[in-house]
Design a protein around this motif. Structure first.
Motif, short mmCIF file in Angstrom:
data_model
loop_
_atom_site.label_atom_id
_atom_site.label_comp_id
_atom_site.label_asym_id
_atom_site.label_seq_id
_atom_site.Cartn_x
_atom_site.Cartn_y
_atom_site.Cartn_z
N ALA A 80 -17.11 -3.24 -52.69
CA ALA A 80 -18.30 -3.05 -53.52
C ALA A 80 -19.34 -2.21 -52.78
CB ALA A 80 -18.88 -4.41 -53.92
N GLU A 81 -19.51 -2.48 -51.49
CA GLU A 81 -20.47 -1.70 -50.71
C GLU A 81 -20.04 -0.24 -50.61
OE1 GLU A 81 -22.32 -1.37 -46.20
OE2 GLU A 81 -21.45 -3.27 -46.84
N ALA A 82 -18.77 0.00 -50.36
CA ALA A 82 -18.27 1.37 -50.26
C ALA A 82 -18.47 2.11 -51.58
CB ALA A 82 -16.80 1.39 -49.86
N PHE A 83 -18.22 1.42 -52.69
CA PHE A 83 -18.41 2.01 -54.01
C PHE A 83 -19.88 2.37 -54.23
CE2 PHE A 83 -18.98 1.44 -58.67
CZ PHE A 83 -18.14 2.46 -59.09
N GLN A 92 -30.20 -2.95 -52.16
CA GLN A 92 -29.14 -2.83 -53.16
C GLN A 92 -27.80 -3.27 -52.59
OE1 GLN A 92 -29.95 1.41 -54.31
NE2 GLN A 92 -29.25 0.63 -56.28
N ILE A 93 -27.50 -2.84 -51.39
CA ILE A 93 -26.22 -3.18 -50.77
C ILE A 93 -26.11 -4.69 -50.58
CG2 ILE A 93 -24.92 -3.03 -48.61
CD1 ILE A 93 -25.86 -0.03 -48.53
N ALA A 94 -27.15 -5.31 -50.05
CA ALA A 94 -27.13 -6.76 -49.85
C ALA A 94 -26.93 -7.49 -51.18
CB ALA A 94 -28.41 -7.22 -49.16
N HIS A 95 -27.66 -7.05 -52.19
CA HIS A 95 -27.56 -7.67 -53.51
C HIS A 95 -26.16 -7.48 -54.10
CE1 HIS A 95 -28.83 -9.18 -57.39
NE2 HIS A 95 -28.41 -8.06 -57.96
N LEU A 96 -25.64 -6.26 -54.01
CA LEU A 96 -24.33 -5.98 -54.57
C LEU A 96 -23.23 -6.74 -53.83
CD1 LEU A 96 -23.09 -4.20 -56.85
CD2 LEU A 96 -22.43 -2.64 -55.04
N ARG A 97 -23.35 -6.85 -52.52
CA ARG A 97 -22.35 -7.61 -51.75
C ARG A 97 -22.35 -9.07 -52.20
NH1 ARG A 97 -19.85 -5.36 -47.20
NH2 ARG A 97 -19.42 -7.47 -46.49
N ALA A 98 -23.53 -9.63 -52.43
CA ALA A 98 -23.62 -11.02 -52.89
C ALA A 98 -23.01 -11.17 -54.28
CB ALA A 98 -25.07 -11.50 -52.89
N LEU A 99 -23.32 -10.24 -55.18
CA LEU A 99 -22.74 -10.28 -56.52
C LEU A 99 -21.21 -10.16 -56.46
CD1 LEU A 99 -25.12 -7.97 -58.60
CD2 LEU A 99 -24.83 -10.45 -58.84
N ALA A 100 -20.74 -9.26 -55.63
CA ALA A 100 -19.30 -9.07 -55.50
C ALA A 100 -18.64 -10.35 -55.00
CB ALA A 100 -19.00 -7.91 -54.56
N ASP A 101 -19.23 -10.95 -54.00
CA ASP A 101 -18.68 -12.18 -53.45
C ASP A 101 -18.61 -13.27 -54.52
OD1 ASP A 101 -17.64 -13.59 -51.16
OD2 ASP A 101 -19.51 -14.74 -51.15
#
Length: 115
Positions: A89-92, A71-80
Motif C-alpha cells: 500500500a505504501e509503495a502504491f 498519508q503514508i502512516a494513515h494508508l498503512r494503518a488502513l491497509a493493515d
C-alpha cells in the motif's frame, strides 16, 4: 505431471467446467474492480490538479513531505486493517504521490495553465 490447462486424472469434466465458470466469474469481478480503480484514480488526479493550481497560484512548493508522511502512516494503518500488505500500500501511494508532485511541478513551471 499434468500439463497446464489439462484436467487432472481424477477430475471429472463437470468439475473442470465448474472451475472454468468460477474462474470466469472471478475475472469479471477483477475487471470491474480494475475499472473502478481507474475511475477513482481519475477522480483523485482531478482533485490533485486543483491542489497543484492552488499551490502554484500562491507560491507553495509542489511537495509537502509532512503531509506525505501523514498519508503514508494513515494508508498503512488502513491497509493493515483491510488485510492488505502495508508495504505494498505504501509503495502504491508513493508511486501516485510521485506522479502528483511531477504534475504540480509542471503546473508551477507553466504558470497557472496546466496545458
Amino acid at each position: 505431471m499434468t500439463s497446464p490447462g489439462a484436467p487432472a486424472a481424477d477430475e471429472q469434466p463437470q468439475d473442470v467446467e465448474r472451475a472454468q465458470q468460477l474462474l470466469l466469474s472471478e475475472r469479471r469481478s477483477i475487471d470491474n474492480i480494475d475499472a473502478a480503480l481507474v475511475h477513482l484514480l481519475a477522480e483523485r488526479f482531478s482533485h490533485t490538479q486543483r491542489v497543484g493550481l492552488l499551490k502554484a497560484a500562491h507560491g507553495l512548493p509542489p511537495a509537502d513531505p509532512a503531509r506525505e508522511q501523514e498519508q503514508i502512516a494513515h494508508l498503512r494503518a488502513l491497509a493493515d486493517e483491510a488485510g492488505l500488505d502495508p508495504t505494498f500500500a505504501e509503495a502504491f501511494l508513493r508511486f501516485i504521490v510521485t506522479e502528483v508532485i511531477r504534475h504540480h511541478e509542471r503546473i508551477r513551471d507553466q504558470g497557472s495553465d496546466p496545458h
